[in-house]
Motif scaffolding. Structure first.
Motif, short mmCIF file in Angstrom:
data_model
loop_
_atom_site.label_atom_id
_atom_site.label_comp_id
_atom_site.label_asym_id
_atom_site.label_seq_id
_atom_site.Cartn_x
_atom_site.Cartn_y
_atom_site.Cartn_z
N ASP A 68 51.84 44.59 40.69
CA ASP A 68 51.47 43.53 39.73
C ASP A 68 49.96 43.31 39.77
OD1 ASP A 68 51.87 40.55 41.71
OD2 ASP A 68 51.76 42.65 42.35
N GLU A 69 49.42 43.29 40.98
CA GLU A 69 47.96 43.10 41.16
C GLU A 69 47.21 44.28 40.52
OE1 GLU A 69 46.63 42.20 45.21
OE2 GLU A 69 45.14 43.79 44.93
N PHE A 70 47.80 45.44 40.66
CA PHE A 70 47.18 46.65 40.07
C PHE A 70 47.03 46.45 38.57
CE2 PHE A 70 46.00 50.94 39.50
CZ PHE A 70 46.85 51.58 38.61
N GLU A 71 48.08 45.93 37.96
CA GLU A 71 48.00 45.69 36.50
C GLU A 71 46.88 44.71 36.17
OE1 GLU A 71 52.46 45.02 35.69
OE2 GLU A 71 51.70 46.03 33.88
N ARG A 72 46.74 43.64 36.99
CA ARG A 72 45.67 42.65 36.74
C ARG A 72 44.30 43.30 36.89
NH1 ARG A 72 46.33 38.00 40.68
NH2 ARG A 72 44.56 37.13 39.56
N ARG A 73 44.19 44.19 37.86
CA ARG A 73 42.89 44.84 38.06
C ARG A 73 42.59 45.75 36.88
NH1 ARG A 73 43.81 46.06 43.39
NH2 ARG A 73 43.35 48.24 43.04
N LEU A 74 43.66 46.36 36.33
CA LEU A 74 43.44 47.22 35.14
C LEU A 74 42.92 46.39 33.97
CD1 LEU A 74 46.58 49.57 35.20
CD2 LEU A 74 44.20 50.18 35.71
N GLY A 84 43.52 34.16 46.88
CA GLY A 84 44.74 34.10 47.69
C GLY A 84 45.71 35.21 47.42
N GLY A 85 45.29 36.20 46.61
CA GLY A 85 46.15 37.36 46.41
C GLY A 85 45.80 38.42 47.42
N GLY A 86 45.88 39.67 47.04
CA GLY A 86 45.44 40.75 47.93
C GLY A 86 46.22 40.79 49.23
N ILE A 87 45.49 40.90 50.31
CA ILE A 87 46.10 41.07 51.64
C ILE A 87 47.10 39.94 51.92
CG2 ILE A 87 45.60 41.02 54.12
CD1 ILE A 87 42.89 42.40 53.40
N VAL A 88 46.74 38.71 51.51
CA VAL A 88 47.62 37.57 51.80
C VAL A 88 48.95 37.70 51.05
CG1 VAL A 88 47.85 35.06 51.47
CG2 VAL A 88 45.76 36.02 52.43
N SER A 89 48.94 38.30 49.88
CA SER A 89 50.24 38.45 49.19
C SER A 89 51.10 39.47 49.92
CB SER A 89 50.02 38.84 47.72
OG SER A 89 49.61 40.16 47.60
N GLY A 107 40.82 44.13 34.35
CA GLY A 107 39.42 43.79 34.62
C GLY A 107 39.19 42.76 35.70
N VAL A 108 40.26 42.28 36.34
CA VAL A 108 40.05 41.29 37.41
C VAL A 108 39.65 42.03 38.70
CG1 VAL A 108 41.06 39.41 38.75
CG2 VAL A 108 41.82 39.83 36.38
N PRO A 109 38.45 41.78 39.27
CA PRO A 109 38.01 42.54 40.44
C PRO A 109 38.85 42.28 41.68
CG PRO A 109 36.18 41.30 39.45
CD PRO A 109 37.46 40.79 38.84
N TYR A 110 38.89 43.29 42.57
CA TYR A 110 39.66 43.20 43.81
C TYR A 110 39.26 41.97 44.60
CZ TYR A 110 41.22 44.34 48.55
OH TYR A 110 41.79 44.29 49.80
N GLU A 111 37.92 41.76 44.73
CA GLU A 111 37.45 40.63 45.55
C GLU A 111 37.89 39.30 44.97
OE1 GLU A 111 33.32 42.54 45.97
OE2 GLU A 111 33.38 41.10 47.60
#
Ligand SMILES: O=C(O)CC[C@@H]1NC(=O)NC1=O
Ligand SMILES: [Fe+3]
Length: 401
Positions: free
Chosen positions: A81-87, A99-104, A89-93
């Motif tokens: 799901d995060e991958f889709e958000r990054r596609l 609160g997403g990323g590693i914490v999810s 244009g939302v940056p990883y950082e």
């Protein structure tokens, strides 16, 4: 001379430091006894071996078994799901700071039992084994509290019992700040040092300690506290360094005599020099560089000129590198980072072994090393770096079997 098994009529890429480049031997022979290499070299110079098992390799290439020296293989859930958000244009950082990323992944990992973690990691491990990986490093870092961190490390050890593969485990409690820390990184680092590390060291669950030195993770000062505690427990250290910015993580890792500093996209000349001085291995992770669309490549030319050993790994993790192909990692090392074929092959064998502090036991075809072999259906070793997707592994041998 008595031995258990011989592989003859083979072409060897020994990666032995005493030999030039890949350490090539055209008409080669490998002999093993009790899982250890007795001889690897020209057949005409081999002792007169007597073995019950003789394998005719029909001219196939033999390399050392591959070593994936940097993975986060054990985790719950995934980040599609995060991958889709990054596609979009939302940056990883930005995702990580929100609160997403590693914490999810932490939430999914905490909810998983040790058995769940083993079961979900097995397909990823089997994909790497299918490409000739015989040793793998597996980090914790998605538990971020003692019980879950221990479950991750126990699951990693269990994978080594479930499959014929050597597993090196690394405690990465300093990977991200858990929500319950309420933003207090210093208090979390204290808890890591006073509660998590002593228990993990006592139970022998980790072979090394790692940390993420980055603005979205931990400062050089906080990492130094973790490293000092690790060394007080007799554990070597390694560091996710200079991945997204230059916090001089490479120099910090070198200051602690780290086995390796990893990522290194933003490492500067001073960091390279410090690593060269300390003998710290540069572990390059092109899968993450590719997947988060980084634009600044690690200073491979500076590492090469300074004689810093360069390893390559998948960095298999759900957020920045969902990669389970060390062969593709080699192709990316060459294509994206301009490493040579010889540097890529050394990077997943000899230098990867050094990054784990195991250079005395694995990573080359030399007498006294573990008889971990990968036997390939290729005409030349360059095909192992050149191709994307085709797996030319003919056979995988671990411990002579
Ligand atoms: O996003 C994740 O799940 C891990 C990211 C991974 N960890 C780290 O320190 N750097 C990375 O690329
Ligand atoms: Fe990593």
């Amino acid at each position: 001379m008595r031995c258990d098994r011989i592989w003859r009529k083979a072409r060897l890429a020994t990666l032995a430091p005493a030999r030039e480049g890949l350490g090539l031997v055209e008409d080669g022979l490998v002999a093993a006894r009790d899982g250890v290499i007795l001889y690897a070299g020209p057949a005409e110079e081999a002792p007169d071996f007597d073995a019950p098992l003789i394998e005719d390799c029909a001219g196939r290439w033999i390399t050392p078994g591959l070593v994936d020296c940097h993975t986060h293989l054990v985790y719950g859930g995934d980040r599609a799901d995060e991958f889709e958000r990054r596609l979009s244009g939302v940056p990883y950082e930005e995702i990580a700071r929100a609160g997403g990323g590693i914490v999810s992944t932490m939430r999914a990992t905490r909810a998983a039992s040790e058995q769940d973690l083993v079961a979900s990691a097995l397909p990823r491990l089997d994909a790497l084994i299918a490409e000739g990986v015989t040793t793998i490093e597996i980090k914790s870092g998605y538990g971020l509290e003692l019980g879950a961190e221990m479950r991750q490390l126990r699951a990693a050890r269990a994978l080594g019992a479930a499959r014929p593969i050597t597993v090196a485990t690394t405690f990465l409690g300093a990977h991200a700040l858990p929500p319950e820390a309420n933003g207090d990184k210093d208090a979390y680092v204290r808890r890591l040092i006073d509660e998590m590390l002593p228990a993990i060291a006592r139970d022998g669950l980790a072979d090394a300690v790692d940390a993420f030195c980055e603005g979205i993770a931990f400062s050089p000062e906080q990492v130094a506290l973790v490293f000092a505690a690790a060394q007080a427990h007799g554990l070597p250290v390694k560091l996710h360094a200079d991945q997204l910015s230059n916090l001089h993580g490479a120099a910090l890792a070198a200051r602690f005599g780290a086995l390796s500093a990893d990522h290194l996209e933003h490492t500067d000349a001073a960091g390279v020099a410090a690593m060269a001085q300390a003998g710290t291995v540069a572990v390059l992770l092109p899968g993450a560089y590719y997947f988060i669309r980084e634009t600044k490549a690690p200073p491979v030319d500076l590492f090469r000129a300074a004689g810093v050993p360069m390893a390559l790994a998948t960095d298999c993790n759900p957020g920045t590198s969902p990669l389970t192909s060390l062969l593709l990692a080699m192709n990316m090392g060459a294509t994206l980072f301009r490493m040579t074929v010889a540097e890529c092959l050394a990077g997943v064998t000899r230098e990867a072994a050094r990054a784990l502090g195991m250079g005395d036991r694995i990573g080359t075809l030399e007498a006294g090393k573990a008889c971990d072999l990968a036997i390939w259906d290729v005409e030349r070793p360059a095909e192992l770096v050149y191709r994307m997707g085709l797996n030319p592994l003919h056979a995988r041998i671990r411990g002579g079997r």
